[in-house]
Design a protein around this motif. Structure first.
Motif, PDB file in Angstrom:
ATOM      1  N   PRO A  96       2.028  -4.590 -14.927  1.00  0.00           N
ATOM      2  CA  PRO A  96       1.008  -3.900 -14.954  1.00  0.00           C
ATOM      3  C   PRO A  96       0.837  -3.255 -13.508  1.00  0.00           C
ATOM      4  O   PRO A  96       1.866  -3.702 -12.555  1.00  0.00           O
ATOM      5  CB  PRO A  96      -0.123  -4.943 -14.862  1.00  0.00           C
ATOM      6  CG  PRO A  96       0.436  -6.263 -15.383  1.00  0.00           C
ATOM      7  CD  PRO A  96       1.996  -5.982 -15.306  1.00  0.00           C
ATOM      8  N   ASP A  97       0.284  -2.191 -13.419  1.00  0.00           N
ATOM      9  CA  ASP A  97       0.141  -1.360 -12.144  1.00  0.00           C
ATOM     10  C   ASP A  97      -0.208  -2.219 -11.008  1.00  0.00           C
ATOM     11  O   ASP A  97       0.397  -2.034  -9.764  1.00  0.00           O
ATOM     12  CB  ASP A  97      -0.742  -0.036 -12.375  1.00  0.00           C
ATOM     13  CG  ASP A  97      -0.877   0.777 -11.187  1.00  0.00           C
ATOM     14  OD1 ASP A  97       0.502   1.277 -10.932  1.00  0.00           O
ATOM     15  OD2 ASP A  97      -1.485   0.957 -10.494  1.00  0.00           O
ATOM     16  N   PHE A  98      -1.064  -3.361 -11.185  1.00  0.00           N
ATOM     17  CA  PHE A  98      -1.620  -4.151  -9.964  1.00  0.00           C
ATOM     18  C   PHE A  98      -0.815  -5.109  -9.499  1.00  0.00           C
ATOM     19  O   PHE A  98      -0.691  -5.797  -8.606  1.00  0.00           O
ATOM     20  CB  PHE A  98      -3.025  -4.398 -10.142  1.00  0.00           C
ATOM     21  CG  PHE A  98      -3.083  -5.496 -11.362  1.00  0.00           C
ATOM     22  CD1 PHE A  98      -3.044  -7.038 -10.951  1.00  0.00           C
ATOM     23  CD2 PHE A  98      -3.375  -5.323 -12.769  1.00  0.00           C
ATOM     24  CE1 PHE A  98      -3.003  -7.689 -12.248  1.00  0.00           C
ATOM     25  CE2 PHE A  98      -3.143  -6.055 -13.601  1.00  0.00           C
ATOM     26  CZ  PHE A  98      -3.290  -7.336 -13.471  1.00  0.00           C
ATOM     27  N   LEU A  99       0.553  -5.382 -10.274  1.00  0.00           N
ATOM     28  CA  LEU A  99       1.544  -6.313 -10.028  1.00  0.00           C
ATOM     29  C   LEU A  99       2.895  -5.747  -9.822  1.00  0.00           C
ATOM     30  O   LEU A  99       3.939  -6.491  -9.960  1.00  0.00           O
ATOM     31  CB  LEU A  99       1.685  -7.320 -11.116  1.00  0.00           C
ATOM     32  CG  LEU A  99       0.434  -8.386 -11.317  1.00  0.00           C
ATOM     33  CD1 LEU A  99       0.601  -9.211 -12.481  1.00  0.00           C
ATOM     34  CD2 LEU A  99       0.093  -8.904 -10.071  1.00  0.00           C
ATOM     35  N   LYS A 100       3.117  -4.197  -9.476  1.00  0.00           N
ATOM     36  CA  LYS A 100       4.196  -3.630  -9.285  1.00  0.00           C
ATOM     37  C   LYS A 100       5.149  -4.141  -8.406  1.00  0.00           C
ATOM     38  O   LYS A 100       4.857  -4.769  -7.474  1.00  0.00           O
ATOM     39  CB  LYS A 100       3.957  -2.128  -9.042  1.00  0.00           C
ATOM     40  CG  LYS A 100       3.295  -1.329 -10.320  1.00  0.00           C
ATOM     41  CD  LYS A 100       3.045  -0.206 -10.073  1.00  0.00           C
ATOM     42  CE  LYS A 100       4.172   0.833  -9.795  1.00  0.00           C
ATOM     43  NZ  LYS A 100       3.971   2.277  -9.427  1.00  0.00           N
ATOM     44  N   MET A 101       6.490  -4.028  -8.345  1.00  0.00           N
ATOM     45  CA  MET A 101       7.365  -4.337  -7.229  1.00  0.00           C
ATOM     46  C   MET A 101       7.090  -3.529  -5.902  1.00  0.00           C
ATOM     47  O   MET A 101       6.678  -2.485  -6.116  1.00  0.00           O
ATOM     48  CB  MET A 101       8.855  -3.854  -7.483  1.00  0.00           C
ATOM     49  CG  MET A 101       9.716  -4.414  -6.532  1.00  0.00           C
ATOM     50  SD  MET A 101      10.128  -6.025  -6.463  1.00  0.00           S
ATOM     51  CE  MET A 101      11.153  -6.534  -7.891  1.00  0.00           C
ATOM     52  N   PRO A 102       6.912  -4.443  -4.944  1.00  0.00           N
ATOM     53  CA  PRO A 102       6.251  -3.754  -3.517  1.00  0.00           C
ATOM     54  C   PRO A 102       7.333  -2.642  -3.067  1.00  0.00           C
ATOM     55  O   PRO A 102       8.587  -2.475  -3.429  1.00  0.00           O
ATOM     56  CB  PRO A 102       6.413  -4.701  -2.654  1.00  0.00           C
ATOM     57  CG  PRO A 102       6.311  -6.074  -3.451  1.00  0.00           C
ATOM     58  CD  PRO A 102       7.150  -5.741  -4.862  1.00  0.00           C
ATOM     59  N   GLU A 103       6.764  -1.576  -2.544  1.00  0.00           N
ATOM     60  CA  GLU A 103       7.472  -0.424  -1.834  1.00  0.00           C
ATOM     61  C   GLU A 103       8.721  -0.906  -1.089  1.00  0.00           C
ATOM     62  O   GLU A 103       9.777  -0.176  -1.061  1.00  0.00           O
ATOM     63  CB  GLU A 103       6.549   0.633  -1.289  1.00  0.00           C
ATOM     64  CG  GLU A 103       5.532   1.414  -2.297  1.00  0.00           C
ATOM     65  CD  GLU A 103       6.222   2.188  -3.579  1.00  0.00           C
ATOM     66  OE1 GLU A 103       7.516   2.734  -2.941  1.00  0.00           O
ATOM     67  OE2 GLU A 103       5.940   2.153  -4.625  1.00  0.00           O
ATOM     68  N   TYR A 104       8.339  -1.699  -0.207  1.00  0.00           N
ATOM     69  CA  TYR A 104       9.419  -2.273   0.417  1.00  0.00           C
ATOM     70  C   TYR A 104      10.721  -2.828   0.036  1.00  0.00           C
ATOM     71  O   TYR A 104      11.774  -2.772   0.580  1.00  0.00           O
ATOM     72  CB  TYR A 104       8.666  -3.240   1.908  1.00  0.00           C
ATOM     73  CG  TYR A 104       8.677  -4.679   1.430  1.00  0.00           C
ATOM     74  CD1 TYR A 104       9.598  -5.644   1.497  1.00  0.00           C
ATOM     75  CD2 TYR A 104       7.473  -5.128   0.762  1.00  0.00           C
ATOM     76  CE1 TYR A 104       9.643  -6.878   0.836  1.00  0.00           C
ATOM     77  CE2 TYR A 104       7.377  -6.168   0.510  1.00  0.00           C
ATOM     78  CZ  TYR A 104       8.383  -7.143   0.522  1.00  0.00           C
ATOM     79  OH  TYR A 104       8.190  -8.580   0.198  1.00  0.00           O
ATOM     80  N   VAL A 105      10.609  -3.323  -1.173  1.00  0.00           N
ATOM     81  CA  VAL A 105      11.837  -3.880  -1.799  1.00  0.00           C
ATOM     82  C   VAL A 105      12.222  -2.906  -2.493  1.00  0.00           C
ATOM     83  O   VAL A 105      13.626  -2.429  -2.455  1.00  0.00           O
ATOM     84  CB  VAL A 105      11.239  -4.827  -2.954  1.00  0.00           C
ATOM     85  CG1 VAL A 105      12.366  -5.249  -3.783  1.00  0.00           C
ATOM     86  CG2 VAL A 105      10.588  -6.184  -2.490  1.00  0.00           C
TER      87      VAL A 105
END
Length: 120
Positions: A96-105
């Motif tokens: 879901p959008d609120f559990l997306k892979m973080p940008e830094y990763v």
């Protein structure tokens, strides 16, 4: 930890505080393995996952790997994405959008020229 190295050839350290393994590595003369540090990375789990993938699939290069679920808080998937990015693979992220892979990763993976796709 310096006392520990008198009794071993290597240290495997798991600690609730982020960055502890890095600090320990600065004072140890023996090898140290980060077995997880708080909310930070979990590289030993990534190594185990890589071993399982290679054992089951007989290769890593050329695979498309899909990670799904809570990608935002899952330090194991952060470490696995980072480790997999050293190979010629494609990564899919499903959450879901609120559990997306973080940008830094995603940035680290992207810098290694690995194709990534996100799906909800």
């Amino acid at each position: 930890v310096r006392t520990l190295e008198c009794y071993c050839d290597a240290v495997v350290l798991r600690h609730p505080e982020k960055g502890t393994a890095v600090r320990a590595a600065e004072v140890l003369k023996c090898p140290i393995f980060n077995a997880g540090d708080g909310a930070g990375e979990h590289p030993t789990q990534a190594l185990l996952d890589m071993f399982t993938i290679a054992s089951e699939m007989k290769k890593i290069d050329g695979l498309t790997i899909t990670m799904l679920g809570d990608l935002k808080h899952g330090r194991t998937v952060h470490s696995l994405a980072n480790t997999l990015s050293h190979f010629k693979i494609k990564l899919n992220y499903v959450s879901p959008d609120f559990l997306k892979m973080p940008e830094y990763v995603k940035k680290v993976v992207s810098e290694r020229k690995v194709e990534q796709a996100e799906f909800e």
